[in-house]
Motif scaffolding. Structure first.
Motif, PDB file in Angstrom:
ATOM      1  N   THR A  48     -19.760   4.358 -42.098  1.00 53.18           N
ATOM      2  CA  THR A  48     -20.100   4.810 -43.441  1.00 53.18           C
ATOM      3  C   THR A  48     -21.144   5.926 -43.385  1.00 53.18           C
ATOM      4  N   ILE A  49     -20.845   7.040 -44.010  1.00 54.06           N
ATOM      5  CA  ILE A  49     -21.823   8.105 -44.175  1.00 54.06           C
ATOM      6  C   ILE A  49     -21.791   8.557 -45.633  1.00 54.06           C
ATOM      7  N   THR A  50     -22.940   8.994 -46.132  1.00 53.07           N
ATOM      8  CA  THR A  50     -23.017   9.443 -47.523  1.00 53.07           C
ATOM      9  C   THR A  50     -23.639  10.822 -47.661  1.00 53.07           C
ATOM     10  N   ALA A  51     -24.131  11.387 -46.552  1.00 49.26           N
ATOM     11  CA  ALA A  51     -24.778  12.695 -46.598  1.00 49.26           C
ATOM     12  C   ALA A  51     -24.176  13.609 -45.543  1.00 49.26           C
ATOM     13  N   ASP A  52     -24.135  14.905 -45.847  1.00 49.20           N
ATOM     14  CA  ASP A  52     -23.541  15.872 -44.922  1.00 49.20           C
ATOM     15  C   ASP A  52     -24.209  15.858 -43.551  1.00 49.20           C
ATOM     16  N   ASP A  53     -25.529  15.657 -43.521  1.00 48.79           N
ATOM     17  CA  ASP A  53     -26.212  15.742 -42.228  1.00 48.79           C
ATOM     18  C   ASP A  53     -26.026  14.495 -41.379  1.00 48.79           C
ATOM     19  N   GLN A  54     -25.196  13.541 -41.842  1.00 45.86           N
ATOM     20  CA  GLN A  54     -24.851  12.376 -41.035  1.00 45.86           C
ATOM     21  C   GLN A  54     -23.493  12.524 -40.360  1.00 45.86           C
ATOM     22  N   CYS A  55     -22.863  13.675 -40.534  1.00 46.38           N
ATOM     23  CA  CYS A  55     -21.523  13.908 -39.995  1.00 46.38           C
ATOM     24  C   CYS A  55     -21.494  13.786 -38.474  1.00 46.38           C
ATOM     25  N   PRO A  56     -20.363  13.438 -37.889  1.00 42.72           N
ATOM     26  CA  PRO A  56     -20.208  13.506 -36.436  1.00 42.72           C
ATOM     27  C   PRO A  56     -20.577  14.880 -35.873  1.00 42.72           C
ATOM     28  N   THR A  57     -20.359  15.934 -36.649  1.00 41.31           N
ATOM     29  CA  THR A  57     -20.691  17.280 -36.178  1.00 41.31           C
ATOM     30  C   THR A  57     -22.188  17.537 -36.142  1.00 41.31           C
ATOM     31  N   HIS A  58     -22.990  16.509 -36.388  1.00 45.26           N
ATOM     32  CA  HIS A  58     -24.440  16.613 -36.254  1.00 45.26           C
ATOM     33  C   HIS A  58     -24.984  15.667 -35.182  1.00 45.26           C
ATOM     34  N   VAL A  59     -24.135  14.845 -34.582  1.00 42.79           N
ATOM     35  CA  VAL A  59     -24.593  13.884 -33.577  1.00 42.79           C
ATOM     36  C   VAL A  59     -25.129  14.623 -32.354  1.00 42.79           C
ATOM     37  N   SER A  60     -26.328  14.259 -31.905  1.00 42.52           N
ATOM     38  CA  SER A  60     -26.947  14.939 -30.768  1.00 42.52           C
ATOM     39  C   SER A  60     -27.598  13.990 -29.767  1.00 42.52           C
ATOM     40  N   SER A  61     -27.641  12.708 -30.055  1.00 42.11           N
ATOM     41  CA  SER A  61     -28.387  11.766 -29.226  1.00 42.11           C
ATOM     42  C   SER A  61     -27.466  10.892 -28.394  1.00 42.11           C
ATOM     43  N   VAL A  62     -27.929  10.535 -27.193  1.00 45.47           N
ATOM     44  CA  VAL A  62     -27.166   9.611 -26.354  1.00 45.47           C
ATOM     45  C   VAL A  62     -27.161   8.216 -26.959  1.00 45.47           C
ATOM     46  N   LEU A  63     -28.126   7.900 -27.820  1.00 40.79           N
ATOM     47  CA  LEU A  63     -28.199   6.585 -28.439  1.00 40.79           C
ATOM     48  C   LEU A  63     -27.369   6.532 -29.717  1.00 40.79           C
ATOM     49  N   THR A  64     -26.115   6.906 -29.588  1.00 39.82           N
ATOM     50  CA  THR A  64     -25.125   6.844 -30.659  1.00 39.82           C
ATOM     51  C   THR A  64     -23.839   6.342 -30.040  1.00 39.82           C
ATOM     52  N   LEU A  65     -22.905   5.933 -30.868  1.00 42.97           N
ATOM     53  CA  LEU A  65     -21.600   5.526 -30.353  1.00 42.97           C
ATOM     54  C   LEU A  65     -20.987   6.656 -29.533  1.00 42.97           C
ATOM     55  N   GLU A  66     -21.027   7.870 -30.078  1.00 41.17           N
ATOM     56  CA  GLU A  66     -20.390   9.004 -29.403  1.00 41.17           C
ATOM     57  C   GLU A  66     -21.104   9.378 -28.108  1.00 41.17           C
ATOM     58  N   GLY A  67     -22.434   9.468 -28.184  1.00 40.08           N
ATOM     59  CA  GLY A  67     -23.194   9.849 -27.004  1.00 40.08           C
ATOM     60  C   GLY A  67     -23.099   8.821 -25.898  1.00 40.08           C
ATOM     61  N   ALA A  68     -23.144   7.539 -26.269  1.00 41.55           N
ATOM     62  CA  ALA A  68     -23.062   6.478 -25.269  1.00 41.55           C
ATOM     63  C   ALA A  68     -21.674   6.409 -24.648  1.00 41.55           C
ATOM     64  N   LEU A  69     -20.630   6.487 -25.477  1.00 39.25           N
ATOM     65  CA  LEU A  69     -19.275   6.365 -24.954  1.00 39.25           C
ATOM     66  C   LEU A  69     -18.841   7.590 -24.152  1.00 39.25           C
ATOM     67  N   ALA A  70     -19.480   8.731 -24.387  1.00 42.46           N
ATOM     68  CA  ALA A  70     -19.136   9.915 -23.596  1.00 42.46           C
ATOM     69  C   ALA A  70     -19.350   9.662 -22.113  1.00 42.46           C
ATOM     70  N   SER A  71     -20.318   8.776 -21.782  1.00 41.66           N
ATOM     71  CA  SER A  71     -20.618   8.488 -20.385  1.00 41.66           C
ATOM     72  C   SER A  71     -19.459   7.802 -19.674  1.00 41.66           C
ATOM     73  N   THR A  72     -18.488   7.254 -20.422  1.00 40.81           N
ATOM     74  CA  THR A  72     -17.337   6.595 -19.808  1.00 40.81           C
ATOM     75  C   THR A  72     -16.283   7.587 -19.356  1.00 40.81           C
ATOM     76  N   ASN A  73     -16.520   8.873 -19.625  1.00 41.27           N
ATOM     77  CA  ASN A  73     -15.616   9.958 -19.227  1.00 41.27           C
ATOM     78  C   ASN A  73     -14.269   9.926 -19.943  1.00 41.27           C
ATOM     79  N   TYR A  74     -14.277   9.417 -21.159  1.00 41.78           N
ATOM     80  CA  TYR A  74     -13.190   9.672 -22.094  1.00 41.78           C
ATOM     81  C   TYR A  74     -13.581  10.871 -22.941  1.00 41.78           C
ATOM     82  N   ILE A  75     -12.621  11.693 -23.313  1.00 40.44           N
ATOM     83  CA  ILE A  75     -12.851  12.725 -24.318  1.00 40.44           C
ATOM     84  C   ILE A  75     -12.728  12.049 -25.681  1.00 40.44           C
ATOM     85  N   LEU A  76     -13.742  12.199 -26.509  1.00 40.88           N
ATOM     86  CA  LEU A  76     -13.780  11.522 -27.801  1.00 40.88           C
ATOM     87  C   LEU A  76     -13.643  12.527 -28.926  1.00 40.88           C
TER      88      LEU A  76
END
Length: 443
Positions: A86-114
């Motif tokens: 759930t997101i309600t603001a533009d700055d919460q978009c996936p296109t703003h994710v920058s931290s390893v402590l996120t679903l995307e940042g953490a899962l990137a370490s598994t070497n899947y393209i997400l």
């Protein structure tokens, strides 16, 4: 249902997609590349259709690659479709994710393209908010983003194993199961014929049963999400009923600022409602303080219309099964206060009744919805790290080790030196820890 805020990701003001969104003819393709430290994020725009399944629209999305995959030191295991929370603001978009402590940042370490869409009304389409939990429409947008992202990566010269995974928690759990359904119904089957593994958690799979529980409890621990759900069902019905038929008039007057402006986080909206109708420090606000009596009578003309669309956007009222999904792991806490466990019980019953048995359930988390969201991330890392599909064993054996981190206690003691998140999931007791200066909860 907001899990990103719990994961404490840091937004560094990366607003390039919003700038693009304000152009008359947005660029189709990759529009930004960001080194996030340990992983890369590629922002891109893609073509899809609106909720009417006809009108063409352009939306934004993000591709996440580990540093090893980005630098072509290793071939990616496969591609993962992420269904966002759930997101309600533009700055919460996936296109703003920058931290390893996120679903995307953490899962990137598994070497899947997400690959993850910003969703309806975020990023490119700055004039509309998301059509919340409109299952078929959201899943279609997510699949279109996934396939568009893969084509862009092919043009960039990237290759990956023939493995497709489907991931989502909370709202993402709902849309992730709808992705399974659309794949079973052969939506774009020439490009996406199967899903090898699906990791899904905390999803409202039975919106009607969810509504009945809310009526019984006369309480919602997440007012923002309830407002989004009901407004979306009203939208799905072509506004045969109106927000004014359900919500208090003074709250409806605030909707343009709270939701349509897309300036405010889910937490801000919840606090606004609590303060307006109760107290900010009292999270037990009765529903009847801000919704009208018609909400509590499902036989009323207003709720009959809304209940119809609650069932239409659920996953348990039509005969179907995810026959093109190899396996599903569900994660759901039994004491989930936001998405009651009955949602999973009804989903499991539906799958078995329709002849699908290739699923398992992890209900071991003792936390609530948000804490279980963090558990879900760690669980997904563990599952993907150990998942070896038949026929690609050699590729998976050649994959390098996951990114490692120093893990500290809150008082600054070094607990683990250069340990992967997967190993941390296995070893850490419950508590709050610090990684790269940021807190992470082990529920």
């Amino acid at each position: 249902m907001q899990v990103r805020s719990v994961l404490l990701y840091v937004v560094f003001g990366l607003i390039s997609t919003v700038v693009v969104a304000q152009t008359i003819e947005p660029t189709i393709g990759i529009v930004n590349r960001t080194d996030c430290g340990g992983f890369w994020r590629y922002d891109f725009n893609y073509e899809t259709v609106d909720v009417d399944e006809v009108s063409p629209i352009v939306l934004s999305a993000a591709i996440f690659l580990s540093a090893n995959v980005h630098d072509r030191k290793v071939k990616a295991k496969g591609c993962g479709l992420i269904n966002h929370f759930t997101i309600t603001a533009d700055d919460q978009c996936p296109t703003h994710v920058s931290s390893v402590l996120t679903l995307e940042g953490a899962l990137a370490s598994t070497n899947y393209i997400l690959i993850e869409s910003d969703g309806f009304g975020f990023g490119i389409d700055v004039e509309r908010n998301q059509k919340y939990l409109q299952g078929r429409a959201t899943a279609r947008v997510n699949i279109d983003a996934f396939l568009a992202g893969r084509k862009l990566l092919e043009k960039e010269g990237y290759t990956w194993g023939d493995v497709t995974v489907n991931i989502g928690y909370s709202q993402g759990g709902h849309s992730g199961m709808w992705v399974n359904r659309l794949v079973a119904e052969e939506y774009r089957s020439d490009e996406l014929p199967k899903i090898d593994y699906c990791i899904i958690g905390g999803g409202p799979y039975d919106l009607y049963a969810h509504y009945q529980q809310l009526v019984l409890d006369n309480q919602s621990p997440n007012p923002a999400a309830l407002a989004l759900i009901l407004s979306s069902m009203i939208d799905a019905g072509g506004y045969k009923v109106k927000n004014e038929d359900i919500f208090s008039d003074d709250l409806v007057a605030c909707f343009p600022e709270l939701f349509d402006s897309k300036r405010h986080s889910e937490g801000y909206i919840n606090t606004f409602i609590y303060e307006r109708y109760g107290h900010a420090d009292d999270r037990e606000l009765p529903l009847d303080q801000w919704v009208k009596p018609s909400f509590f009578d499902e036989k009323s003309a207003v709720m009959k219309e809304i209940v119809y669309y609650l069932k239409q956007n659920s996953l348990v009222y039509d005969s179907w099964k995810p026959e093109k999904t190899g396996r599903i792991t569900f994660v759901h806490a039994r004491n989930d206060e936001v998405v009651p466990f009955i949602n999973l019980e009804h989903m499991a019953t539906h799958l078995l009744a329709n002849g699908y048995e290739a699923f398992d359930v992890d209900d071991s988390s003792e936390g609530g919805h948000k804490d279980t969201g963090i558990y879900f991330v760690l669980k997904a890392i563990s599952l993907l790290s150990s998942f070896v599909p038949t026929g690609v064993e050699e590729l998976f054996r050649e994959s390098p080790a996951e990114q490692k981190h120093d893990i500290y206690s809150l008082d600054g003691r070094l607990l683990f030196r250069q340990t992967t998140l997967n190993e941390a999931y296995k070893s850490l007791p419950k508590g709050i820890y610090v990684i790269k200066g940021q807190k992470i909860v082990r529920p």
